[in-house]
Design a protein around this motif. Structure first.
Motif, PDB file in Angstrom:
ATOM      1  N   VAL A 186       1.039  -1.176   0.185  1.00  0.00           N
ATOM      2  CA  VAL A 186       0.136   0.114  -0.011  1.00  0.00           C
ATOM      3  C   VAL A 186       1.076   1.115  -0.183  1.00  0.00           C
ATOM      4  O   VAL A 186       1.619   1.366   0.996  1.00  0.00           O
ATOM      5  CB  VAL A 186      -0.869  -0.135   1.216  1.00  0.00           C
ATOM      6  N   GLU A 187       0.796   1.909  -0.989  1.00  0.00           N
ATOM      7  CA  GLU A 187       1.438   3.313  -1.172  1.00  0.00           C
ATOM      8  C   GLU A 187       0.714   4.157  -0.271  1.00  0.00           C
ATOM      9  O   GLU A 187      -0.616   4.799  -0.813  1.00  0.00           O
ATOM     10  CB  GLU A 187       1.747   3.952  -2.471  1.00  0.00           C
ATOM     11  N   PRO A 188       0.906   4.692   0.641  1.00  0.00           N
ATOM     12  CA  PRO A 188       0.000   5.391   1.752  1.00  0.00           C
ATOM     13  C   PRO A 188      -0.280   6.810   1.448  1.00  0.00           C
ATOM     14  O   PRO A 188      -1.014   7.703   2.076  1.00  0.00           O
ATOM     15  CB  PRO A 188       0.615   5.322   3.124  1.00  0.00           C
ATOM     16  N   THR A 189       0.344   7.347   0.274  1.00  0.00           N
ATOM     17  CA  THR A 189       0.072   8.812   0.085  1.00  0.00           C
ATOM     18  C   THR A 189      -1.379   9.038  -0.581  1.00  0.00           C
ATOM     19  O   THR A 189      -1.898   8.293  -1.489  1.00  0.00           O
ATOM     20  CB  THR A 189       0.996   9.385  -1.213  1.00  0.00           C
ATOM     21  N   ILE A 190      -2.283  10.114   0.105  1.00  0.00           N
ATOM     22  CA  ILE A 190      -3.433  10.273  -0.241  1.00  0.00           C
ATOM     23  C   ILE A 190      -3.489  11.581  -0.905  1.00  0.00           C
ATOM     24  O   ILE A 190      -3.021  12.486  -0.499  1.00  0.00           O
ATOM     25  CB  ILE A 190      -4.516  10.311   0.901  1.00  0.00           C
ATOM     26  N   TYR A 191      -3.796  11.721  -2.481  1.00  0.00           N
ATOM     27  CA  TYR A 191      -3.860  12.764  -3.052  1.00  0.00           C
ATOM     28  C   TYR A 191      -5.018  12.820  -3.862  1.00  0.00           C
ATOM     29  O   TYR A 191      -5.979  11.809  -4.075  1.00  0.00           O
ATOM     30  CB  TYR A 191      -2.454  12.818  -3.774  1.00  0.00           C
ATOM     31  N   ALA A 247      -6.679  -5.259  10.012  1.00  0.00           N
ATOM     32  CA  ALA A 247      -7.170  -5.133   8.553  1.00  0.00           C
ATOM     33  C   ALA A 247      -7.123  -3.666   8.141  1.00  0.00           C
ATOM     34  O   ALA A 247      -7.515  -2.684   9.110  1.00  0.00           O
ATOM     35  CB  ALA A 247      -8.554  -5.711   8.183  1.00  0.00           C
ATOM     36  N   VAL A 248      -7.281  -3.267   6.778  1.00  0.00           N
ATOM     37  CA  VAL A 248      -7.472  -1.757   6.641  1.00  0.00           C
ATOM     38  C   VAL A 248      -8.484  -1.666   5.260  1.00  0.00           C
ATOM     39  O   VAL A 248      -8.619  -2.937   4.421  1.00  0.00           O
ATOM     40  CB  VAL A 248      -6.246  -1.232   6.158  1.00  0.00           C
ATOM     41  N   VAL A 249      -9.114  -0.586   5.084  1.00  0.00           N
ATOM     42  CA  VAL A 249      -9.687  -0.473   3.691  1.00  0.00           C
ATOM     43  C   VAL A 249      -8.962   0.543   3.212  1.00  0.00           C
ATOM     44  O   VAL A 249      -8.910   1.904   3.843  1.00  0.00           O
ATOM     45  CB  VAL A 249     -11.289  -0.023   4.146  1.00  0.00           C
ATOM     46  N   VAL A 250      -8.547   0.649   2.123  1.00  0.00           N
ATOM     47  CA  VAL A 250      -7.533   1.704   1.259  1.00  0.00           C
ATOM     48  C   VAL A 250      -8.135   1.890   0.018  1.00  0.00           C
ATOM     49  O   VAL A 250      -8.680   0.979  -0.645  1.00  0.00           O
ATOM     50  CB  VAL A 250      -6.015   1.339   1.323  1.00  0.00           C
ATOM     51  N   PRO A 251      -7.966   3.237  -0.364  1.00  0.00           N
ATOM     52  CA  PRO A 251      -8.310   3.640  -2.074  1.00  0.00           C
ATOM     53  C   PRO A 251      -7.547   2.732  -3.050  1.00  0.00           C
ATOM     54  O   PRO A 251      -6.456   2.251  -2.822  1.00  0.00           O
ATOM     55  CB  PRO A 251      -7.950   4.903  -2.275  1.00  0.00           C
ATOM     56  N   GLU A 252      -8.229   2.191  -3.982  1.00  0.00           N
ATOM     57  CA  GLU A 252      -7.763   1.223  -4.931  1.00  0.00           C
ATOM     58  C   GLU A 252      -6.463   1.926  -5.451  1.00  0.00           C
ATOM     59  O   GLU A 252      -5.336   1.008  -5.897  1.00  0.00           O
ATOM     60  CB  GLU A 252      -8.683   1.029  -5.915  1.00  0.00           C
ATOM     61  N   TYR A 253      -6.227   3.018  -5.671  1.00  0.00           N
ATOM     62  CA  TYR A 253      -4.981   3.820  -6.447  1.00  0.00           C
ATOM     63  C   TYR A 253      -3.715   3.590  -5.618  1.00  0.00           C
ATOM     64  O   TYR A 253      -2.815   3.694  -6.070  1.00  0.00           O
ATOM     65  CB  TYR A 253      -5.200   4.993  -6.911  1.00  0.00           C
ATOM     66  N   THR A 254      -3.939   3.228  -4.319  1.00  0.00           N
ATOM     67  CA  THR A 254      -2.672   3.129  -3.390  1.00  0.00           C
ATOM     68  C   THR A 254      -2.207   1.690  -3.882  1.00  0.00           C
ATOM     69  O   THR A 254      -0.951   1.248  -3.003  1.00  0.00           O
ATOM     70  CB  THR A 254      -3.033   3.367  -1.955  1.00  0.00           C
ATOM     71  N   LEU A 255      -2.709   0.657  -4.285  1.00  0.00           N
ATOM     72  CA  LEU A 255      -2.379  -0.687  -4.150  1.00  0.00           C
ATOM     73  C   LEU A 255      -1.165  -0.845  -5.330  1.00  0.00           C
ATOM     74  O   LEU A 255      -1.074  -0.198  -6.260  1.00  0.00           O
ATOM     75  CB  LEU A 255      -3.477  -1.755  -4.670  1.00  0.00           C
ATOM     76  N   LEU A 256      -0.136  -1.573  -4.883  1.00  0.00           N
ATOM     77  CA  LEU A 256       0.868  -2.001  -6.007  1.00  0.00           C
ATOM     78  C   LEU A 256       0.955  -3.482  -5.951  1.00  0.00           C
ATOM     79  O   LEU A 256       1.438  -4.055  -4.613  1.00  0.00           O
ATOM     80  CB  LEU A 256       2.107  -1.361  -5.776  1.00  0.00           C
ATOM     81  N   ALA A 257       0.480  -4.149  -7.025  1.00  0.00           N
ATOM     82  CA  ALA A 257       0.716  -5.740  -6.864  1.00  0.00           C
ATOM     83  C   ALA A 257       2.341  -6.147  -6.726  1.00  0.00           C
ATOM     84  O   ALA A 257       2.938  -5.482  -7.314  1.00  0.00           O
ATOM     85  CB  ALA A 257       0.209  -6.291  -8.276  1.00  0.00           C
TER      86      ALA A 257
END
Length: 310
Positions: free
Chosen positions: A66-71, A105-115
């Motif tokens: 999870v790339e934690p930057t929210i933008y 557990a967490v719920v994060v924006p999809e754009y933060t994910l890196l496979a």
């Protein structure tokens, strides 16, 4: 569920509600403790779940960092590949004044994910975040082949900065303070300080480390400020003036030519497992938050990176 928060009684593992809202739900596999986390605990910062270095698995079994930057993605900084400098309302970081990954557990924006690459264990992927901080600093230095680089500071960020420089084909030495840091630096193939340097990366963030950086830089050299200074940055006056040193700040990570820096670091860690094996020195279960943070804060305890796992 269990999560790590700072309380009136210090850092603790507490019971909180399950995460909700829009986004992707992950079961967290591992979360690293950052020096910023330790600093916030010492300052009594409360009100959110800690942890901005984390990775996990979704309900389908897919593994993500999870790339934690929210933008926001619309401002000039975001469009230029610098979401860490987002100027839109609501920007920030997961785990810093908003709930993060030191939880089950967490719920994060999809754009933060890196496979993740297949070769990188999801329990080690939390090292991508500090690795990207370090990678970005090396890119900010704009070092050229043949230039010498010194990293001042042998903690996780310093060693990862040296690893990033080495991975990019640059000549790098590390100036360490503790014996276990020197052992780690030697294991990773970094040299000891000698002579002067074209680029010096201050990864320690202290008045002595900045003075050491200025002394080690050649005339006309560049110093990359990677350590966190909470108040005034104590730049040495005379030596900086006489040598005409340039100071370059570096914060977090972004993108260049459409490539995410976190993706480049994930690739590096997958190709060089000795980096993870050397830098992650301690692992604690989630219920031992107090002891994990104590070890992370004790620089003489032999820890480099402390990781917590649910």
């Amino acid at each position: 569920m269990r999560a790590v928060m700072n309380t009136d009684d210090g850092i603790r593992t507490v019971e909180v509600d399950e995460p909700g809202g829009a986004g992707v739900r992950l079961s967290v596999t591992a979360s690293g403790i950052c020096g910023t986390d330790v600093m916030f605990v010492g300052a009594g910062v409360t009100g959110f779940i800690y942890g901005h270095e984390f990775a996990g698995v979704d309900d389908a079994g897919n593994r993500y960092f999870v790339e934690p930057t929210i933008y926001g993605g619309e401002c000039a900084e975001c469009r230029s590949g610098n979401p860490q400098r987002c100027t839109e309302a609501g920007h920030g970081n997961l785990g810093i004044y908003r709930d993060g990954g030191l939880a089950e557990a967490v719920v994060v924006p999809e754009y933060t994910l890196l496979a993740l690459p297949p070769q990188l264990d999801v329990k080690d992927a939390c090292l991508i975040e500090p690795g990207a901080v370090a990678w970005h600093a090396v890119r900010r230095a704009q070092a050229q082949p043949g230039e010498r680089i010194l990293v001042v500071g042998g903690g996780s960020i310093g060693l990862l900065a040296a690893a990033a420089a080495q991975h990019q084909g640059l000549d790098v030495d590390v100036d360490t303070r503790h014996s276990h840091q020197l052992t780690a630096a030697e294991r990773l193939g970094f040299g000891r300080p000698s002579g002067t340097y074209d680029v010096v990366i201050d990864a320690a963030g202290s008045e002595p480390s900045l003075a050491r950086s200025a002394d080690a830089a050649r005339p006309g050299g560049r110093i990359i400020s990677l350590g966190v200074y909470r108040t005034t940055m104590p730049i040495p006056g005379t030596v900086s003036l006489v040598k005409e040193l340039s100071y370059i700040n570096s914060i977090a990570y972004g993108r260049h030519e459409g490539i995410r820096e976190v993706e480049e670091v994930a690739s590096m860690l997958a190709k060089k497992p000795e980096i993870v094996q050397t830098i992650i020195t301690h692992r604690f279960p989630l219920h031992e938050a107090r002891e994990a943070f104590r070890v992370a804060a004790d620089r003489g305890a032999g820890a480099i990176k402390v990781v917590m796992e649910p």
